[in-house]
Each structure stands twice: as structure tokens, then as C-alpha cells.
Design an enzyme around this catalytic site. Sequence first.
Site, PDB file in Angstrom:
ATOM      1  CB  CYS A 113      -0.946  -0.009   1.191  1.00 14.35           C
ATOM      2  SG  CYS A 113      -2.135  -1.337   1.075  1.00 14.35           S
ATOM      3  CG  HIS A 247      -3.090   3.394   2.410  1.00 13.98           C
ATOM      4  ND1 HIS A 247      -3.691   3.133   1.191  1.00 13.98           N
ATOM      5  CD2 HIS A 247      -3.101   2.210   3.092  1.00 13.98           C
ATOM      6  CE1 HIS A 247      -4.030   1.861   1.150  1.00 13.98           C
ATOM      7  NE2 HIS A 247      -3.687   1.278   2.285  1.00 13.98           N
ATOM      8  CG  ASN A 277      -6.671  -0.614   1.241  1.00 17.13           C
ATOM      9  OD1 ASN A 277      -5.949  -0.162   0.356  1.00 17.13           O
ATOM     10  ND2 ASN A 277      -6.181  -1.147   2.349  1.00 17.13           N
TER      11      ASN A 277
HETATM   12  N1  ACO Z   1     -18.109  -9.382   8.266  1.00 18.76           N
HETATM   13  C1  ACO Z   1     -18.458  -9.817   9.490  1.00 18.76           C
HETATM   14  N2  ACO Z   1     -17.566 -10.247  10.399  1.00 18.76           N
HETATM   15  C2  ACO Z   1     -16.264 -10.237  10.041  1.00 18.76           C
HETATM   16  C3  ACO Z   1     -15.826  -9.794   8.773  1.00 18.76           C
HETATM   17  C4  ACO Z   1     -16.818  -9.367   7.869  1.00 18.76           C
HETATM   18  N3  ACO Z   1     -16.505  -8.915   6.625  1.00 18.76           N
HETATM   19  N4  ACO Z   1     -14.479  -9.899   8.729  1.00 18.76           N
HETATM   20  C5  ACO Z   1     -14.067 -10.369   9.906  1.00 18.76           C
HETATM   21  N5  ACO Z   1     -15.148 -10.587  10.705  1.00 18.76           N
HETATM   22  C6  ACO Z   1     -15.180 -11.110  12.086  1.00 18.76           C
HETATM   23  C7  ACO Z   1     -13.943 -11.903  12.430  1.00 18.76           C
HETATM   24  O1  ACO Z   1     -14.061 -13.235  11.956  1.00 18.76           O
HETATM   25  C8  ACO Z   1     -13.942 -11.800  13.931  1.00 18.76           C
HETATM   26  O2  ACO Z   1     -14.874 -12.735  14.433  1.00 18.76           O
HETATM   27  P1  ACO Z   1     -14.565 -13.557  15.798  1.00 18.76           P
HETATM   28  O3  ACO Z   1     -14.436 -12.501  16.864  1.00 18.76           O
HETATM   29  O4  ACO Z   1     -15.766 -14.417  15.922  1.00 18.76           O
HETATM   30  O5  ACO Z   1     -13.287 -14.305  15.531  1.00 18.76           O
HETATM   31  C9  ACO Z   1     -14.492 -10.405  14.213  1.00 18.76           C
HETATM   32  O6  ACO Z   1     -15.169 -10.013  12.998  1.00 18.76           O
HETATM   33  C10 ACO Z   1     -13.437  -9.371  14.571  1.00 18.76           C
HETATM   34  O7  ACO Z   1     -12.372  -9.467  13.632  1.00 18.76           O
HETATM   35  P2  ACO Z   1     -11.138  -8.499  13.687  1.00 18.76           P
HETATM   36  O8  ACO Z   1     -10.178  -8.910  12.595  1.00 18.76           O
HETATM   37  O9  ACO Z   1     -10.622  -8.418  15.086  1.00 18.76           O
HETATM   38  O10 ACO Z   1     -11.847  -7.111  13.302  1.00 18.76           O
HETATM   39  P3  ACO Z   1     -11.238  -5.656  13.320  1.00 18.76           P
HETATM   40  O11 ACO Z   1     -12.050  -4.795  14.161  1.00 18.76           O
HETATM   41  O12 ACO Z   1      -9.750  -5.664  13.557  1.00 18.76           O
HETATM   42  O13 ACO Z   1     -11.481  -5.178  11.822  1.00 18.76           O
HETATM   43  C11 ACO Z   1     -10.146  -4.857   9.813  1.00 18.76           C
HETATM   44  C12 ACO Z   1     -10.878  -5.860  10.733  1.00 18.76           C
HETATM   45  C13 ACO Z   1     -11.197  -3.944   9.215  1.00 18.76           C
HETATM   46  C14 ACO Z   1      -9.472  -5.654   8.734  1.00 18.76           C
HETATM   47  C15 ACO Z   1      -9.131  -4.022  10.625  1.00 18.76           C
HETATM   48  O14 ACO Z   1      -8.363  -4.873  11.449  1.00 18.76           O
HETATM   49  C16 ACO Z   1      -8.177  -3.223   9.755  1.00 18.76           C
HETATM   50  O15 ACO Z   1      -8.568  -2.309   9.058  1.00 18.76           O
HETATM   51  N6  ACO Z   1      -6.894  -3.526   9.838  1.00 18.76           N
HETATM   52  C17 ACO Z   1      -5.833  -2.726   9.158  1.00 18.76           C
HETATM   53  C18 ACO Z   1      -5.745  -3.024   7.709  1.00 18.76           C
HETATM   54  C19 ACO Z   1      -4.575  -2.264   7.118  1.00 18.76           C
HETATM   55  O16 ACO Z   1      -4.283  -1.149   7.497  1.00 18.76           O
HETATM   56  N7  ACO Z   1      -3.841  -2.885   6.202  1.00 18.76           N
HETATM   57  C20 ACO Z   1      -2.632  -2.240   5.685  1.00 18.76           C
HETATM   58  C21 ACO Z   1      -2.784  -1.795   4.330  1.00 18.76           C
HETATM   59  S1  ACO Z   1      -3.304  -3.037   3.227  1.00 18.76           S
HETATM   60  C22 ACO Z   1      -1.910  -3.536   2.276  1.00 18.76           C
HETATM   61  O17 ACO Z   1      -0.789  -3.229   2.528  1.00 18.76           O
HETATM   62  C23 ACO Z   1      -2.179  -4.441   1.116  1.00 18.76           C
END
Ligand code: ACO
Length: 320
Positions: A113, A247, A277
Amino acid sequence: MFNAKITGTGSYLPEKIVTNKDFESILDTTDEWIYARTGIRQRHVIAEHETTSSMAEIAAKNALDAAGVDASDIDLIIIGTSSPDRIFPSTACILQNRLGVGDCAAFDVQAACSGFIYALGIAHQFIKSGGAKKALVIGAEANSRILDYSDRSTCVIFGDGAGAVVLEASEEVGILSTHMHSDGQYKDLLYINNPIKDQQQDGENAHMTMLGNDVYKVAVKTLSRIVDETLEANNMTKSDVDWLIPHQANIRIISSVAKKLKMPMERVVLTIEEQGNTSAASVPLALDLAVRDGRIKKGETVLMEAFGGGFVWGSALVKM
Ligand code: ACO
């Protein structure tokens, strides 16, 4: 030493839109969950006949038009992408051919990213040192081709698109500084396996894997640090920055960086709700949007920052 100035911006988003609601019929997810956790409502997805280079071509042509520069005058092409048309030749080479540009240097930068910020930083060094006069710097991604559409934790986040700038040697001050960092100890938190070797081993198509929660925590801390580093390098204070172009990974990460900068959200360019994203394309897509709709004006100071798989992170402070 020469200054490097952004003289034109351009972008391209594919026509097809996939909404959160569309995902509800194929995945165990909801519009409410996706929007609350990420700030995303929809994303653009490329058509079968499109490629990363075809999107980059349209974005590049728009940027060249805006700069009033002929493609034949370009002497450097750098594309930040993690979803190239081919492993080689680089998407930049394929774009060079599409644009009919001569024999200038053309290469891709693979910094997830942060790909556009890295590409901008490299082009900045080329221009500063006299190694290039007119560069095309692009972030372009066909993320939909590297996603596992049965993995709800990644596939709802990413979208496709391309953004471009023309960067020229100039009498005027343009790029004030660029900063690039990486830390490979986090290589297993966000990655795509090698599609040639690993596909044979596990029998699966290579696709993005992300431990989102762990990535999130490091991203917030790291981006706050790079804001300080960038301001210090320029003897500037938070109030000197007119616009933040982050980003577009997650609205909660963006808000926390804006808070750190004491910057009201009206001064933050946001595209995440409509575009998701778009990885390396997200910063130049947002820049082009805010230049074209008149928000960012000539002479204003813009802070761009990004964070991605590696981890790799970076920033650019730019006088427009
Ligand atoms: N719909 C419903 N539930 C979901 C979904 C979905 N689409 N995706 C995950 N869940 C569930 C998980 O399975 C988990 O369930 P569990 O508690 O029963 O195990 C629960 O939701 C919580 O999951 P988390 O991963 O802890 O959710 P979080 O609040 O962290 O949100 C997210 C996830 C949006 C991906 C967040 O962590 C995030 O934005 N992370 C940073 C991403 C980023 O910055 N990436 C860098 C750039 S990308 C690159 O370089 C290519």
C-alpha cells in the site's frame, strides 16, 4: 540540485461498483459490520478486459493532459503496484509501450500500500539529482485479482483503480521531503505468496492474507511516528499542513492520524467510503480528486502517508 514539482494529476476508476450489500448475498457479512469497522460502503472492480496497465494508462494520460506534457517528453516511469499485469516485464514497461514513450527508464516498485509513496520518493531523488526531468509516477492496483472472495476479512476491504502524477524538475519548490521505512519482521501479518512456487505447493491460487487486527495496531503507531518525523525534517509544525492525504485503509486509522495532527476531518481527503482500499492507488486517487474538485489549491502544503504489507510505510510533504 533541482526541485521536483507535481504539475499534473490523473486517475481512473473502473465502471463496475460492488457494494457492501452485494457481499451480503455471498458472504457471512453485513453492510453495517463493514461500514462500522472500515468506513467502506462500496469499491470499484475491473472488468475482464481491463488490467493494471490499462488503468494506469488512462490515469497517466489524464495527468499528462493536466500537466500539458507530451508523453514523448517523459524520461522516467515508476509504478507502485502489487498486482502487476505480469511478474515481468514490469507494468511500467507495458505502460511505456501503451503510451508510445521512447527508451526511458521504466520499472515497478513493490511496496504494497506504500507503493505510490515509495515511487514518488524514488522519482524525487532522480529529479533532485538531475537524473530525470519529467517523470510519470503512478499507483495502480487490480486488487480484485489477488483476493480470496471466500475470505470475508480481506475481500470486502479492497478495490481497484489507478492514480498518477507528472513530476517535473522546476524552479519552484514542490516536494519538500519524502520518507521511506520498512520492517520485514512483520512479513507474516500481511502477504501474498509467490504465485508460481507456492501455488504448486499448496494447490491454491495465491491470494492476500491479512491478520487485520495486528496490522491495525502497528499501523496506528507507525503512522503517528512518521507524521512527527516528516514535520521535524522540515522544521514545520502541525498547523503548517493544509491537507492530509492518507492511505485509505480504514477510517479509524485515518481518524487517529488526523487527531495526532490536530487536523479537522474537513482537511482530510477521504475516498474510502466510495473506493475502499485501493492499496498503492489510494493516495494518488485521493490527490487527483481533491485537486480536480478545487479543494487543494496551488501553494498549499499536503502531507501524504501510507502503510502496508512488509511492513512498509512512508510519507511525502508536498507544496502544490
Ligand atoms: N463481516 C463480518 N464479520 C467479520 C468480517 C466481515 N466482513 N471480517 C471479519 N469478521 C469477524 C472476524 O471473523 C472476527 O470474528 P470472531 O471474533 O468471531 O473471531 C471479528 O469479525 C473481529 O475481527 P477483527 O479482525 O478483530 O476485526 P477488526 O475490528 O480488527 O477489523 C479490519 C478488521 C477492518 C481488517 C481491521 O483490522 C483493519 O482495518 N486492519 C488494518 C488493515 C490495514 O491497514 N492494512 C494495511 C494496508 S493493506 C496492504 O498493505 C495491502
